[in-house]
Each structure stands twice: as C-alpha cells, then as structure tokens.
Design a protein around this motif. Structure first.
Motif, mmCIF file in Angstrom:
data_model
loop_
_atom_site.group_PDB
_atom_site.id
_atom_site.type_symbol
_atom_site.label_atom_id
_atom_site.label_comp_id
_atom_site.label_asym_id
_atom_site.label_seq_id
_atom_site.Cartn_x
_atom_site.Cartn_y
_atom_site.Cartn_z
ATOM 1 N N ARG A 388 127.448 -44.523 -14.123
ATOM 2 C CA ARG A 388 126.858 -43.182 -14.189
ATOM 3 C C ARG A 388 125.390 -43.247 -14.613
ATOM 4 O O ARG A 388 124.554 -42.482 -14.111
ATOM 5 C CB ARG A 388 127.666 -42.317 -15.161
ATOM 6 C CG ARG A 388 129.068 -41.969 -14.636
ATOM 7 C CD ARG A 388 129.831 -41.114 -15.622
ATOM 8 N NE ARG A 388 131.146 -40.767 -15.090
ATOM 9 C CZ ARG A 388 132.069 -40.090 -15.768
ATOM 10 N NH1 ARG A 388 131.796 -39.684 -17.015
ATOM 11 N NH2 ARG A 388 133.239 -39.811 -15.225
ATOM 12 N N ASP A 390 123.340 -45.738 -14.051
ATOM 13 C CA ASP A 390 122.596 -46.219 -12.884
ATOM 14 C C ASP A 390 122.329 -45.087 -11.897
ATOM 15 O O ASP A 390 121.212 -44.949 -11.355
ATOM 16 C CB ASP A 390 123.381 -47.339 -12.192
ATOM 17 C CG ASP A 390 123.142 -48.690 -12.840
ATOM 18 O OD1 ASP A 390 122.095 -48.859 -13.476
ATOM 19 O OD2 ASP A 390 124.001 -49.577 -12.699
ATOM 20 N N ASN A 391 123.360 -44.282 -11.630
ATOM 21 C CA ASN A 391 123.201 -43.169 -10.685
ATOM 22 C C ASN A 391 122.209 -42.134 -11.217
ATOM 23 O O ASN A 391 121.412 -41.571 -10.447
ATOM 24 C CB ASN A 391 124.556 -42.501 -10.428
ATOM 25 C CG ASN A 391 125.500 -43.408 -9.639
ATOM 26 O OD1 ASN A 391 125.055 -44.242 -8.861
ATOM 27 N ND2 ASN A 391 126.799 -43.231 -9.839
ATOM 28 N N ASP A 394 118.689 -43.603 -10.889
ATOM 29 C CA ASP A 394 118.301 -43.637 -9.476
ATOM 30 C C ASP A 394 117.954 -42.243 -8.975
ATOM 31 O O ASP A 394 116.981 -42.060 -8.225
ATOM 32 C CB ASP A 394 119.441 -44.239 -8.659
ATOM 33 C CG ASP A 394 119.080 -44.392 -7.192
ATOM 34 O OD1 ASP A 394 118.151 -45.154 -6.885
ATOM 35 O OD2 ASP A 394 119.721 -43.723 -6.355
ATOM 36 N N GLY A 395 118.760 -41.239 -9.393
ATOM 37 C CA GLY A 395 118.489 -39.879 -8.958
ATOM 38 C C GLY A 395 117.164 -39.356 -9.483
ATOM 39 O O GLY A 395 116.390 -38.719 -8.747
ATOM 40 N N LEU A 407 121.194 -50.323 -8.362
ATOM 41 C CA LEU A 407 122.030 -50.569 -9.541
ATOM 42 C C LEU A 407 121.296 -51.518 -10.487
ATOM 43 O O LEU A 407 121.135 -52.695 -10.192
ATOM 44 C CB LEU A 407 123.378 -51.171 -9.131
ATOM 45 C CG LEU A 407 124.238 -50.308 -8.201
ATOM 46 C CD1 LEU A 407 125.499 -51.047 -7.806
ATOM 47 C CD2 LEU A 407 124.590 -48.976 -8.864
#
Length: 558
Positions: A388, A390-391, A394-395, A407
């Motif tokens: 989560r 990482d996401n 990234d977002g 990642l």
C-alpha cells in the motif's frame, strides 16, 4: 549515544521485529467479513483439523523419541554410546522438506523399496498395501525425524542435572528401572521436555515445504494459496491471523513452562548429585545401541545416501552458472540477514542490560515473538502495508511529477531481510543473552568510570569479550535463513531464487533427482551449528561407570 538513546534504539529494533505481526492483525481485521465467512464455511475447518492432527502427531512422536533417546544415553553405558550420543543431534541439519524429497524417492511406488518388494514376492500393483508417504502421516513422520533433537538435547541436559539419590531411592522402595524413570525422573524433567516439544510444535505449524509437497492442507499452505493462487490478500491475512493466534498461544505456554522449570531447579540446586551411568552388556547393550541407531539412520544416514545417489544420477554440477547464482543469492541473503539480525540483537540485549527490570523483560519478549510466528505470516504482515505504501508513493509521484516510481519496497532484498530479522531475532538473542550474562556488571562500571559511553562500552568491551558468542549467533541465524522457505517464496525479488526455492521448485515439478543437489548444499550448511552442538556434547566427560544395580545395591549406594 547515551543510555536513553541506546534504550530507544533497542525498542526501535524490537518494534521493527513485531511490525509484521501487528500489520497482519490489522490487515485481517480490516478485511471483508464476507471473505472470512467464506473461509469459515469452506477451507477453515479443514485447515484447522489437519494442522491440529499434525501438531498432535509431531508432539507425541518427538516427545517419545527424544525423551527415550536422552534417557538411554544419560543413564546407561553400552557399546557405541559415545558415538550415538553425538550423532543423535545430526538430523537437526535437515530441513523437513529435504527429508520429504529423499523419502519420497525411497518409498514411493517406483522407488527401490516397493520395487524390491514386488520383485521379491512377485506382487502386482494391487496385490499388496504400502503406507502412503504423501499423506498427513508421512508429513508428520518427516517432521518427527528432523525435529526430535530439540527434545533430545533439552531432555538430556535435564536428566544429567538430576539426582542419583532420587532415582536410587525409588529403586530402594522396590521400583524397577522403568517405574523409577516414569515416576521420578520423568516428572522432574517434564518442564524441559515440554519446552522442547513446544519448539517442535512451533516448527510444525511454520512448516510449508513438507506439507505443500505432500499435498497436506494446513494454515501454512492456505496462506500461500490465498496470496498467489487466488490473489486474495484479505483471505491470506485472516488465515495468517488464525495461525498467529495459535503460535502466540504456544509461545505463552512454553514461556510458562520455562518459568516453572527455573523455579523447580532453584528448589533442587545444591541438594542433588548428578546421575551415574549404568553399564549394559550383552543383548541389553546391543538393544540399547540399536534403539539409538534407528533415529540416526532414519534422520541422517539414509537421507544423505539417497540424496547423494539422486545427485549423482542427475549429472548436475555446483560449478554450473545457474547453481553458482543460486548459491550466491543464498549467501547474500543469509549473510546480510545474519549481520543485521545479530547487530539488532546486540542493541536489544545491551539496552535490556542497561535498565534491568520489567521493561527489559518486555523488550526481549517483544523482540523474540517472531520465532513463534511462521514465515508466511511475517511475509503477509510486511507485504500488505508496504504494498500500500508503494502504491501511495507511486500515485503521488505520478500525479504531481509524472514519475512512475514502481515498487520501491515490495520485492526488495531489504524487506526480505527485515522478515528474516523478525523471524530469527529470538535465536540470536538466546545466544547473546547467555554470553552477556557471563560479563560481570563491574566491567561495565569500570568502563563507564573511564568516560566511555554505552555505545563504546558495547563495541569496545562487550563485543570483543563475546567474540565467540557473536560468531555462534551469526552462524545460527545464517543457517536458519538458508533453510527458510515460505517467507523467501512469497517475498523474494523477481528472478532472485535461492537454493531452498530451487529445490522446492524442482521437487514440485517431480524432478526429485535434480532437487537433490541444492538440497545437499542446504544440509551441508545446516551441519555447521550441529557440529557446534556435537562438540559441546563430546567435550563433556562421561560419568564414572557402575554396574547395573539391583534394589539391594541401590539401597547401599543411597
């Protein structure tokens, strides 16, 4: 770094060790209840029942085998006793899944045992019955064979510390050797035996390689299937929570048993003389030697012979570039994890030494919880929050800067090292606690009066004094990481396979001959700590022999 800074660093390492368990609990509680209802209605009862059956079988088998062997080598002298006393620890070098590969080749339908029976008696396929090795009973047998040394070593130490007078007093009152053992010696050694059995049970519920290869459905295999086969993280986390609850219950029971053992031995300290060995000759001596030789043959000699034969038929070489890569990956992971874990253990042990008391006890207890937790639970507990994170990163980077970060944490070596540290911190702490207890507090006081802070005392005084203990802790963690399978399978970086992963993959594809070579290398590394154990056993002097006493002779000695 002052005292407070050292203590805070110790708590930070302990928090990092307990993070996977806390994250697994949170992920399970935040999961969809529909997922939980589906699990409860379908696979959960089967996982629970199979895991419970496996635990009962392994606990019973290791208790009987380990205690019986320890009693024979402690109380009796017989031909070959010196050799078998040391060799009984050798099966510790084997991961259970490697034993499973060897015995499947030996006992399966096309294997040499069944083939020999058919040729000898002229049987067809349906003319005879043979136990199925790929079963719950077969998995339990593999685990018993490789885990009984935990009980053997602890029970042997407990028997050696017992009273000769207590045993001989029972003989004087008309009890035979077996009844005296059952009614006097066994109850005194019960806490140590229970501690050893608890360790074997925790290793059983943590096992993945053996049960997955034999097709036995347990919580450990269920976590892996939910994560990879179904892609259901909530189901994996909720299964992990069930397994975590059971593991922590076992850890609490083992802790209670250990506390009772200490109180019991304090009550007997100074009152009891050590046990003397009774000489067995003739058929009795041969029978005792044969009884001790059976687990050695089953747990070490036969598997090594089978794996060696399989490896020779596979025509593989460790010099092959792929195997050199597998060995390099394994050594990198094991070496890095060993250094990081032992460094963290030194911080925790020294922080607990600075402020002895309940807080220090809580610090070491929290840091060591991971040893009671299966690798699959730790993997899920780390992957869910870091995936989560990482996401989220990234977002944010994609929306604000148009950069795809991918990642950063998930699938990295360092996240896997944290998993290993959480899993094996207790093993490092156990080794360091024993060594640090031999350093007198006055040594710290003298160093502090010379103006040295706690960090310099740790690095300049304790580490040099505990060089042998630190090396032992490094070796133990190194070998444990080499053998660890579930956490490595779930968390390893892409295209970063180890010897354990390669052996498991080849065995899963029924290429057992090819799986023999990486399995043998794992066993070779596993022999290193076992050699240390065997040396410590061999360095102890045997008690003075005496003839087998009858009740009258026992009365005279008493």
């Amino acid at each position: 770094m002052g005292d407070r800074g050292m203590i805070r660093a110790g708590w930070a390492v302990a928090a990092l060790c307990v993070l996977p368990m806390v994250a697994a609990v949170i992920a399970a509680l935040l999961g969809d209840l529909e997922t939980w209802r589906g699990l409860a209605a379908t696979v959960l009862p089967r996982y629970a029942m199979t895991t419970l059956i496996l635990v009962v079988l392994v606990a019973t088998g290791t208790a009987v085998l380990g205690t019986g062997a320890a009693w024979l080598v402690t109380l009796y002298r017989f031909p070959g006793r010196r050799l078998v006393e040391i060799a009984l620890a050798l099966p510790l070098a084997f991961p259970a899944y490697v034993l499973a590969y060897a015995y499947t080749t030996l006992l399966d339908y096309p294997g040499p045992v069944q083939t020999g029976l058919r040729e000898l008696f002229g049987w067809g396929r349906r003319d005879y019955w043979f136990p199925e090795v790929r079963s719950t009973g077969g998995a339990a047998a593999m685990l018993v064979i490789c885990l009984y040394p935990y009980v053997y070593l602890l029970a042997r130490a407990a028997f050696r510390q017992q009273s000769a007078s207590a045993y001989l007093a029972a003989r004087t009152l008309g009890q035979g050797p077996f009844r005296a053992f059952w009614r006097v010696s066994l109850p005194i050694a019960r806490p140590a035996i229970a501690g050893g059995v608890a360790l074997t049970v925790m290793e059983t519920i943590a096992d993945y390689g053996t049960v997955s290869y034999f097709g036995v459905q347990t919580f450990s295999t269920g976590i892996y299937q939910a994560w990879f086969s179904m892609g259901d993280r909530a189901a994996a986390a909720q299964l992990a929570l069930c397994l975590l609850s059971f593991a922590l219950l076992l850890a609490a029971l083992e802790r209670i048993q250990r506390g009772r053992a200490r109180a019991h031995m304090r009550g007997l300290a100074g009152k009891l003389a050590g046990m003397d060995a009774t000489e067995l000759t003739g058929w009795r001596g041969g029978l005792a030697c044969a009884a001790c030789a059976v687990p050695i043959l089953a747990g070490f000699v036969i598997p090594v012979a089978m794996l060696g034969l399989m490896a020779s038929e596979a025509n593989q070489s460790l010099l092959d570039p792929r195997y050199r890569m597998f060995m390099a990956n394994s050594l990198i992971l094991a070496g890095t994890a060993a250094v990081v874990t032992v460094a963290g253990a030194l911080l925790i042990a020294f922080a607990a030494r600075l402020r002895a008391g309940r807080a220090a006890t809580a610090l070491t207890l929290v840091a060591g919880l991971g040893y009671a937790v299966p690798g699959g639970v730790i993997a899920v507990g780390l992957l869910v929050p870091f995936a989560r994170l990482d996401n989220l990163i990234d977002g944010v980077m994609e929306a604000n800067f148009g950069i795809d970060t991918g990642l950063l944490f998930t699938g990295s070596i360092w996240l896997l090292v944290i998993a290993y540290m959480s899993r094996f911190m207790a093993a490092a702490l156990s080794a360091l606690d024993a060594g640090m207890g031999t350093v007198a507090p006055s040594v710290d006081a003298v160093a502090r009066t010379l103006g040295r802070g706690p960090g310099r005392v740790l690095l300049g005084v304790h580490v040099p004094l505990l060089k042998g203990t630190v090396m032992t802790a490094l070796l133990i963690v190194f070998v444990d990481v080499m053998k660890e399978l579930p956490a490595t399978l779930i968390m390893r970086p892409f295209n970063f396979d180890t010897l354990a992963v390669q052996a498991h993959r080849l065995a899963s594809d029924e290429r057992l001959a090819q799986a023999a070579l990486p399995s043998l290398v794992i066993v070779a590394f596993g022999l290193l700590p076992v050699i240390l154990v065997c040396r410590s056993i061999g360095e102890r002097r045997d008690p003075k022999p005496r003839r087998r006493p009858d009740a009258a002779a026992a009365g005279k000695v008493a």
